[in-house]
Scaffold this active site. Structure first.
Site, short mmCIF file in Angstrom:
data_model
loop_
_atom_site.label_atom_id
_atom_site.label_comp_id
_atom_site.label_asym_id
_atom_site.label_seq_id
_atom_site.Cartn_x
_atom_site.Cartn_y
_atom_site.Cartn_z
N LEU A 60 0.93 -1.13 0.02
CA LEU A 60 -0.13 0.11 0.00
C LEU A 60 0.83 1.40 -0.18
O LEU A 60 1.97 1.40 0.70
CB LEU A 60 -1.10 0.18 1.34
CG LEU A 60 -1.69 1.33 1.35
CD1 LEU A 60 -2.87 1.21 0.52
CD2 LEU A 60 -2.38 1.21 2.89
N CYS A 61 0.44 2.30 -0.80
CA CYS A 61 1.37 3.52 -0.97
C CYS A 61 0.06 4.52 -0.82
O CYS A 61 -1.11 4.40 -0.66
CB CYS A 61 2.17 3.68 -1.96
SG CYS A 61 1.88 3.91 -3.58
N HIS A 62 0.40 5.70 -1.49
CA HIS A 62 -0.57 6.91 -1.68
C HIS A 62 -1.52 6.45 -2.90
O HIS A 62 -2.82 6.70 -2.79
CB HIS A 62 0.20 8.12 -1.96
CG HIS A 62 -0.72 9.40 -1.94
ND1 HIS A 62 -0.40 10.63 -2.26
CD2 HIS A 62 -2.04 9.48 -1.41
CE1 HIS A 62 -1.35 11.43 -2.02
NE2 HIS A 62 -2.32 10.78 -1.85
#
Length: 112
Positions: free
Chosen positions: A69-71
């Site tokens: 998960l990231c932005h």
């Protein structure tokens, strides 16, 4: 192979991998985690910034499924590729990142 999982589909991915203790790997920077973070519900959450991952790789078990998960989903896709190259068998990218998470799973997660 890297799976692409939308936040709305994450529960299904977690269920499909439940026997292997899947985890969500948040690869955002500490300031991003302070701005917006997810609450683990039915999964383990580990936060390792992308830039620190190579040095901290031994903190992860390659036998466990990992959803990154990231932005917006680009850093996490790079991390998923890195993990696959390092021998992790079950890797997924949470497509759309925490931005999509806010729209699809938990509108209480701030957008930035």
């Amino acid at each position: 192979m890297i799976d692409h999982v939308r936040p709305a589909q994450l529960a299904d991915w977690l269920t499909a991998n439940a026997g292997s203790r899947p985890l969500v790997l948040d690869v955002r920077e500490p300031w991003e985690l302070q701005t917006a973070s997810v609450t683990p519900q039915g999964f383990e959450l580990v936060a390792i910034p992308m830039g620190d991952l190579a040095a901290r790789l031994d903190e992860l078990d390659p036998a466990r499924p990992v959803a990154c998960l990231c932005h917006h989903g680009m850093r996490s896709l790079r991390v998923a590729g890195f993990l696959a190259h390092q021998g992790f068998d079950q890797v997924a990218n949470i497509t759309g990142g925490i931005e999509a998470w806010s729209h699809e799973r938990d509108p209480a997660v701030p957008r930035y």
